[in-house]
Design an enzyme around this catalytic site. Structure first.
Site, PDB file in Angstrom:
ATOM      1  N   GLU A   1       1.164  -1.248  -0.476  1.00 51.21           N
ATOM      2  CA  GLU A   1       0.404  -0.026  -0.186  1.00 51.21           C
ATOM      3  C   GLU A   1       1.165   1.459   0.192  1.00 51.21           C
ATOM      4  O   GLU A   1       1.970   1.872   0.812  1.00 51.21           O
ATOM      5  CB  GLU A   1      -1.087  -0.050   1.536  1.00 51.21           C
ATOM      6  CG  GLU A   1      -1.904   1.339   1.086  1.00 51.21           C
ATOM      7  CD  GLU A   1      -2.839   1.054   2.109  1.00 51.21           C
ATOM      8  OE1 GLU A   1      -3.387   0.154   2.536  1.00 51.21           O
ATOM      9  OE2 GLU A   1      -3.600   1.645   2.470  1.00 51.21           O
TER      10      GLU A   1
ATOM     11  N   LYS B   1      -7.991  -0.283  10.671  1.00 47.64           N
ATOM     12  CA  LYS B   1      -7.177  -1.386   9.318  1.00 47.64           C
ATOM     13  C   LYS B   1      -5.693  -0.339   9.625  1.00 47.64           C
ATOM     14  O   LYS B   1      -4.896  -0.848   9.448  1.00 47.64           O
ATOM     15  CB  LYS B   1      -8.081  -1.155   8.313  1.00 47.64           C
ATOM     16  CG  LYS B   1      -7.292  -1.599   7.172  1.00 47.64           C
ATOM     17  CD  LYS B   1      -6.747  -0.442   6.618  1.00 47.64           C
ATOM     18  CE  LYS B   1      -6.769  -1.415   5.169  1.00 47.64           C
ATOM     19  NZ  LYS B   1      -5.570  -0.495   4.427  1.00 47.64           N
TER      20      LYS B   1
ATOM     21  N   ASP C   1       2.821 -13.922  11.868  1.00 44.19           N
ATOM     22  CA  ASP C   1       2.066 -14.646  11.712  1.00 44.19           C
ATOM     23  C   ASP C   1       1.057 -13.895  11.304  1.00 44.19           C
ATOM     24  O   ASP C   1       0.632 -13.141  12.928  1.00 44.19           O
ATOM     25  CB  ASP C   1       1.016 -16.113  12.559  1.00 44.19           C
ATOM     26  CG  ASP C   1       0.293 -17.075  11.231  1.00 44.19           C
ATOM     27  OD1 ASP C   1      -0.877 -15.747  11.431  1.00 44.19           O
ATOM     28  OD2 ASP C   1      -0.245 -17.820  12.263  1.00 44.19           O
TER      29      ASP C   1
ATOM     30  N   HIS D   1      -1.835   9.912  -0.876  1.00 42.08           N
ATOM     31  CA  HIS D   1      -2.382   8.677  -1.544  1.00 42.08           C
ATOM     32  C   HIS D   1      -1.810   8.782  -3.144  1.00 42.08           C
ATOM     33  O   HIS D   1      -1.921   7.927  -3.668  1.00 42.08           O
ATOM     34  CB  HIS D   1      -3.776   8.490  -0.948  1.00 42.08           C
ATOM     35  CG  HIS D   1      -3.646   7.066  -0.249  1.00 42.08           C
ATOM     36  ND1 HIS D   1      -3.462   5.610  -0.649  1.00 42.08           N
ATOM     37  CD2 HIS D   1      -3.698   7.083   0.964  1.00 42.08           C
ATOM     38  CE1 HIS D   1      -3.581   4.918   0.693  1.00 42.08           C
ATOM     39  NE2 HIS D   1      -3.755   5.652   1.395  1.00 42.08           N
TER      40      HIS D   1
END
Ligand code: NAD
Length: 420
Positions: A84, A262, A278, A376
């Site tokens: 990202e 998130k 993990d 972004h």
């Protein structure tokens, strides 16, 4: 190899060519020339074939590094594996702001994991629970006999708890085996112990053990990170207030909390992946913890200190290891752990939590001010330029033009590439 005395503070790092960035990291972490070569190498197919089944090849992610981090007075460069855009830049920027007021401070509980044994088909549920507790000592001894190495390092099964749960199938007893897993993530270690205890619990109670497995809600393995974000550097009181208004929605509304959390995991997952840990286990634990009081909410908290600076706190379970699992097998994971200069799983958890807090601050800060798209879109524009066929210098030119026009679309990018 000691990188604790070198500063991770660097400006204009993103403007350097890749080889100069590698030189900086090599110097910071004391990497050898062999280790340096790993940055541009791929996981060999034989290793991949031993790691999972039906292997066809390997799958690459970009590996970046977040700069400017000071955690508990020590400087860190944090390797981040993520697809990202903006995430690495945002974390580095947040770390720079946090540094003004001393950087990140952390606390960590013992590395205690929980293994569950589900016991069914009981005539006397309360009696079965009592029998298990009565034989706690023998059960813990049996668990510890499974992992002499863990016990040698001061870890091992430390306690046992029982819960009586009600279900459509009737009552059941769920035993929690509490295991100190030291520097391991601990799933294999705990699962092995749980499997070993099952026959003894069945014999003691006359019931039937069904599930015997670790819980990913590792709520006895909690890490807390805290930082003060300088009011002036943020742009003054109004910006701090705008930040707190934005944050409040994540406290009261699960729709916003999911996106807010998130953002935290954007940071945490990327260092978890880079160190071969993990990330599904970490994600499951984090989100279950966010809902522990019955409503899913923000994992972080923000408030103002007496001077009006913004204080951020993050608390979550982080079951990470520096021994065992894929982190020992994957050469790049070993390299990333060397760059971090971490000596314990606790230290890795503290770095990951600090990174998560930085990432969260950066996202809410951008949302409260310029909006998230500005940051972004410039990297997104570069991706669109590449998709449109731009090569070399053309990529930046096409991306700049797309951002200038405020029209970051593939069709327009193709037109510009055609004109160039
Ligand atoms: P592991 O079994 O590979 O390594 C842990 C072992 O290393 C310990 O049991 C101990 O014997 C030894 N050890 C040596 N030095 C140690 C030290 N300093 N501290 C602690 N232990 C030390 O790995 P693990 O951590 O038990 O399990 C992790 C793996 O399990 C991960 O790959 C994970 O993906 C996988 N897994 C996860 C789940 C889940 O999350 N639900 C379920 C099953 C498996």
């Amino acid at each position: 190899m000691s990188n604790s005395k070198k500063s991770s503070m660097v400006s204009g790092f993103y403007k350097l060519p890749v080889d100069k960035r590698v030189d900086f990291v090599k110097d910071f972490a004391g990497l050898t020339s062999e280790e340096e070569k790993l940055f541009s190498s791929f996981l060999d197919i034989e290793t991949a074939d031993r790691m999972i089944e039906n292997v066809l090849g390997t799958f690459e992610l970009p590996l970046g590094v977040a700069v400017n981090f000071k955690i508990n007075g020590k400087d860190y460069l944090i390797p981040m594996a993520t697809e990202e855009s903006s995430v690495v830049a945002a974390a580095s920027n947040a770390a720079k702001i946090a540094r003004i007021q001393g950087g990140f401070k952390t606390e960590c509980s013992k590395p205690l994991m929980i293994g569950q044994l589900q016991l069914l088909k009981l005539d006397d549920v309360a009696g079965a629970a009592q029998k298990i507790l009565k034989h706690k000592k023998e059960l813990l001894e049996l668990a510890n006999a499974q992992d002499k190495i863990l016990v040698k390092f001061g870890g091992g099964a430390k306690d046992l708890e029982v819960r009586i749960l009600y279900s459509p199938l009737g009552k059941m007893v769920v035993t929690h085996l509490i295991v100190d897993v030291r520097d391991a993530m601990g799933a294999n270690a705990v699962n092995t112990m749980c499997e070993a205890l099952a026959p003894m619990i069945e014999e003691l109670t006359g019931g039937k053990i069904r599930l015997k497995i670790l819980s990913n809600l590792a709520d006895k393995r909690i890490v807390k990170a805290k930082a003060v974000f300088d009011k002036e550097k943020m742009g003054g009181e109004d910006v701090v207030n705008a930040f707190l208004e934005s944050y409040t929605l994540a406290v009261i509304d699960p729709y916003r909390a999911a996106t807010h959390n998130k953002g935290i995991m954007n940071g945490i997952d990327s260092v978890i992946i880079a160190t071969g840990n993990d990330f599904r286990a970490i994600e499951a634990g984090a989100h279950a913890y966010a809902a522990r009081n019955g409503q899913y909410t923000s994992l972080s908290k923000y408030f103002k200190d007496k001077k009006g600076n913004l204080v951020g706190e993050l608390e979550l379970p982080l079951a990470v290891g520096i021994v065992g699992g894929a982190g020992n097998i994957h050469p790049k994971a070993r390299l990333c752990k060397k760059i971090l200069g971490i000596k314990t799983a606790k230290e890795l958890a503290e770095v990951a939590a600090s990174l998560g807090l930085a990432q969260n601050f950066a996202a809410v800060f951008a949302l409260s001010t310029v909006g998230i798209q500005k940051g972004h879109m410039s990297l997104h524009a570069k991706n669109i330029a590449v998709m449109a066929g731009a090569k070399g210098d053309q990529i930046d030119k096409v991306a700049e033009q797309l951002v200038k026009e405020g029209n970051i679309k593939l069709d327009r990018a193709k037109e510009i590439v055609g004109q160039l």
